[in-house]
Design an enzyme around this catalytic site. Structure first.
Site, short mmCIF file in Angstrom:
data_model
loop_
_atom_site.label_atom_id
_atom_site.label_comp_id
_atom_site.label_asym_id
_atom_site.label_seq_id
_atom_site.Cartn_x
_atom_site.Cartn_y
_atom_site.Cartn_z
N GLU A 199 0.86 -1.20 0.00
CA GLU A 199 0.00 0.00 0.00
C GLU A 199 0.88 1.24 0.00
OE1 GLU A 199 -3.28 1.14 -0.12
OE2 GLU A 199 -2.32 3.08 0.19
N ARG A 248 -17.06 4.12 5.49
CA ARG A 248 -15.98 3.41 4.77
C ARG A 248 -14.85 3.00 5.71
NH1 ARG A 248 -15.18 4.36 -0.85
NH2 ARG A 248 -13.03 3.86 -0.39
N TYR A 300 -28.07 8.65 4.04
CA TYR A 300 -28.31 7.41 4.79
C TYR A 300 -27.46 7.39 6.05
CZ TYR A 300 -24.23 6.05 1.90
OH TYR A 300 -23.02 6.02 1.25
N ASP A 354 -11.90 -1.01 -8.43
CA ASP A 354 -11.86 0.16 -9.31
C ASP A 354 -10.74 0.07 -10.35
OD1 ASP A 354 -14.01 1.25 -8.03
OD2 ASP A 354 -12.99 3.03 -7.28
C1 LIG Z 1 -19.23 9.56 -4.18
C2 LIG Z 1 -18.99 8.06 -4.13
C3 LIG Z 1 -19.94 7.25 -3.51
C4 LIG Z 1 -19.74 5.85 -3.50
N1 LIG Z 1 -20.70 5.07 -2.91
C5 LIG Z 1 -20.54 3.72 -2.91
C6 LIG Z 1 -21.53 2.89 -2.29
O1 LIG Z 1 -22.52 3.36 -1.76
N2 LIG Z 1 -21.32 1.53 -2.33
C7 LIG Z 1 -20.22 0.96 -2.92
O2 LIG Z 1 -20.10 -0.27 -2.91
N3 LIG Z 1 -19.28 1.74 -3.51
C8 LIG Z 1 -19.42 3.10 -3.52
N4 LIG Z 1 -18.47 3.89 -4.10
C9 LIG Z 1 -17.35 3.24 -4.82
C10 LIG Z 1 -16.26 2.78 -3.90
O3 LIG Z 1 -15.82 3.83 -3.09
C11 LIG Z 1 -15.09 2.24 -4.74
O4 LIG Z 1 -15.56 1.44 -5.79
C12 LIG Z 1 -14.17 1.40 -3.86
O5 LIG Z 1 -13.63 2.18 -2.82
C13 LIG Z 1 -13.03 0.81 -4.70
O6 LIG Z 1 -12.15 0.13 -3.85
P1 LIG Z 1 -10.72 -0.32 -4.37
O7 LIG Z 1 -10.09 -1.05 -3.23
O8 LIG Z 1 -10.85 -0.99 -5.69
O9 LIG Z 1 -9.93 1.03 -4.67
P2 LIG Z 1 -9.45 2.18 -3.66
O10 LIG Z 1 -10.39 2.32 -2.53
O11 LIG Z 1 -9.17 3.37 -4.51
O12 LIG Z 1 -8.08 1.61 -3.06
C14 LIG Z 1 -6.90 1.59 -3.83
C15 LIG Z 1 -5.72 1.59 -2.86
O13 LIG Z 1 -4.52 1.40 -3.61
C16 LIG Z 1 -3.52 2.29 -3.16
N5 LIG Z 1 -2.61 2.48 -4.30
C17 LIG Z 1 -2.83 3.17 -5.44
N6 LIG Z 1 -1.81 3.02 -6.29
C18 LIG Z 1 -0.90 2.21 -5.69
C19 LIG Z 1 0.34 1.65 -6.08
N7 LIG Z 1 0.86 1.89 -7.30
N8 LIG Z 1 1.00 0.84 -5.22
C20 LIG Z 1 0.47 0.57 -3.98
N9 LIG Z 1 -0.72 1.07 -3.57
C21 LIG Z 1 -1.40 1.85 -4.43
C22 LIG Z 1 -4.27 3.53 -2.73
O14 LIG Z 1 -3.54 4.28 -1.80
C23 LIG Z 1 -5.54 2.88 -2.10
O15 LIG Z 1 -5.36 2.61 -0.74
C24 LIG Z 1 -18.60 5.28 -4.10
C25 LIG Z 1 -17.65 6.11 -4.69
C26 LIG Z 1 -17.83 7.49 -4.70
C27 LIG Z 1 -16.79 8.36 -5.34
#
Ligand SMILES: Cc1cc2nc3c(=O)[nH]c(=O)nc-3n(C[C@H](O)[C@H](O)[C@H](O)COP(=O)(O)OP(=O)(O)OC[C@H]3O[C@@H](n4cnc5c(N)ncnc54)[C@H](O)[C@@H]3O)c2cc1C
Length: 391
Positions: free
Chosen positions: A32, A106, A215, A297
């Protein structure tokens, strides 16, 4: 054979994958980039498709202790305040889907996952390091870290979010694009709100070119508020978070009804996100190639209008764990199977999220048709059995 897995990113998706993939014979290293694990102060909704998985992972009680469990999702018009539809959640969701509909901070969900990962002897957390690149070999992946020390692994999982570096190298398909939508987020302490504004339900307010969602989170003690409006991108869209201005939001919302106006005015501070996404997935090769897989994502960024981005990351993690646990040493074949299991469902949620934005923000005739159908068809239009009953 090297049995370790490297996961780039320790967000909700990366930690979920670590939890699901660590096993007595498999070491998992979560790399991370942040100096400390943390999550932004905002809420997420997690549907029965997600709470079912978390319960199966043994996290039901932990989630129960931090989440809220709304009884209703109500849809109201932002300008008139009229209710145009509702979906029963609570016991009805449990009866329909065998799992509850929850809303959670979150940071609380992240902490639940982090504690579970820290309880796994074979899961290792490496902070303050970036995954900067990788090279695939016949016997695994050589992962490059920002400290210059390479790590050899049997698989690399890119869970590094919207701006994924692993994706950039694996797919080389450019940056995500700005949707033209801005999300303002705020958290309100329910005990400090006038009684009329406190609620334990989900309410979605629909208006022309805007919608607002509210919510409860953290056992109902906080109210999460998200306002989506159309607008130009702030000067840089890459960072996750911007200082935002309540006056800009009030201007963008315009003349909304007094209930909604009072709620928006009660928010102590707003933070702004420029919402970005990608074209929905077009094939399994966008989810995995060789010994490298993408998750959350990094694989399928979506507009938040299905409230399922984190949900799909958790579903991905569950499928990934099951596939990697299959017998045999052919990791690319296991990841190809994982990709086949996941990409179409992820693409469907991405497409439906785009469509929901058009419906929520409808104007003119489309808006009239939407409200009329909602009144006639009721909760059948809001419920999503293919999603909540899955994966
Ligand atoms: C306004 C809004 C409302 C939302 N509401 C919802 C909801 O109600 N329900 C729901 O399910 N989802 C919701 N989402 C979507 C949700 O927040 C994301 O889809 C989710 O957080 C994605 O998780 P992730 O672990 O894939 O990515 P992230 O949470 O972006 O985590 C990626 C991690 O990787 C790290 N990182 C990045 N690059 C590197 C690298 N090169 N090397 C090492 N570490 C790295 C970052 O620091 C981070 O910790 C919402 C999003 C938004 C913007």
């Amino acid at each position: 054979m090297n049995k370790s897995i490297v996961i780039a990113g320790g967000g909700i998706g990366g930690l979920a994958a670590a939890l699901r993939c660590a096993a007595p014979e498999v070491a998992v290293h979560v790399v991370e980039r942040a100096k400390a694990f943390s999550e932004v102060g905002a809420g997420i909704q997690i549907g029965p498709n997600v709470t079912r998985i978390l319960k199966a992972w043994g996290l039901g009680t932990a989630v129960q202790s931090v989440a809220a469990f709304p009884d209703f999702l109500r849809v109201r018009q932002a300008h008139s305040g009229a209710q145009i539809g509702q979906l029963r959640l609570g016991a009805t969701a449990v009866a329909r889907y065998g799992a509850p509909y929850a809303t959670v901070h979150r940071a609380d969900l992240h902490e639940v996952l982090l504690q579970a990962v820290q309880g796994q002897a074979r899961a290792h957390l490496i902070l303050n390091q970036d995954v900067t690149g990788f090279a695939q070999h016949t016997d695994g992946v050589l992962v490059q870290l920002s400290n210059g020390e390479p790590m050899m692994a049997k698989a690399l999982v890119g869970a590094d979010g919207l701006w994924s570096q692993v994706r950039a190298q694996l797919l080389g398909d450019g940056a995500p694009h700005f949707t033209g939508h801005l999300a303002y987020r705020a958290l309100l302490l329910q005990s400090e709100l006038p009684a009329a504004l406190r609620t334990q339900d989900v309410t979605v307010w629909w208006g022309p070119r805007l919608h607002v969602v509210q919510y409860p989170v953290r056992r109902g003690e906080l109210l999460n508020l998200v306002a989506i409006v159309h607008g130009p991108a702030p000067s840089d869209t890459a960072p996750w978070d911007h200082a935002a201005n309540a006056a800009d939001l009030a201007r963008a919302l315009g003349d909304v009804c007094s209930d909604l106006k009072a709620l928006v005015e009660a928010a102590p501070a707003w933070r702004l996100w420029a919402l970005c996404d990608r074209v929905p997935m077009r094939g399994a090769d966008q989810q995995a190639q060789g010994a490298v897989a993408l998750l959350g994502d990094a694989a399928h960024p979506m507009r938040p209008y299905m409230a399922q981005g984190a949900g799909m990351a958790i579903e991905d993690a569950d499928a990934l764990g099951r596939c990697l646990a299959l017998p045999g040493d052919d990791v690319p074949a296991k990841l190809a199977h994982f990709a086949q299991l996941r990409w179409q469902r992820n693409a469907r949620v991405q497409r439906k999220a785009i469509r929901n934005g058009q419906i929520f923000h409808a104007q003119g005739l489309l808006r009239w048709g939407r409200d009329t159908s909602m009144r006639l068809l009721g909760e059948g239009l809001i419920d999503v059995p293919w999603l909540y009953g899955g994966p």
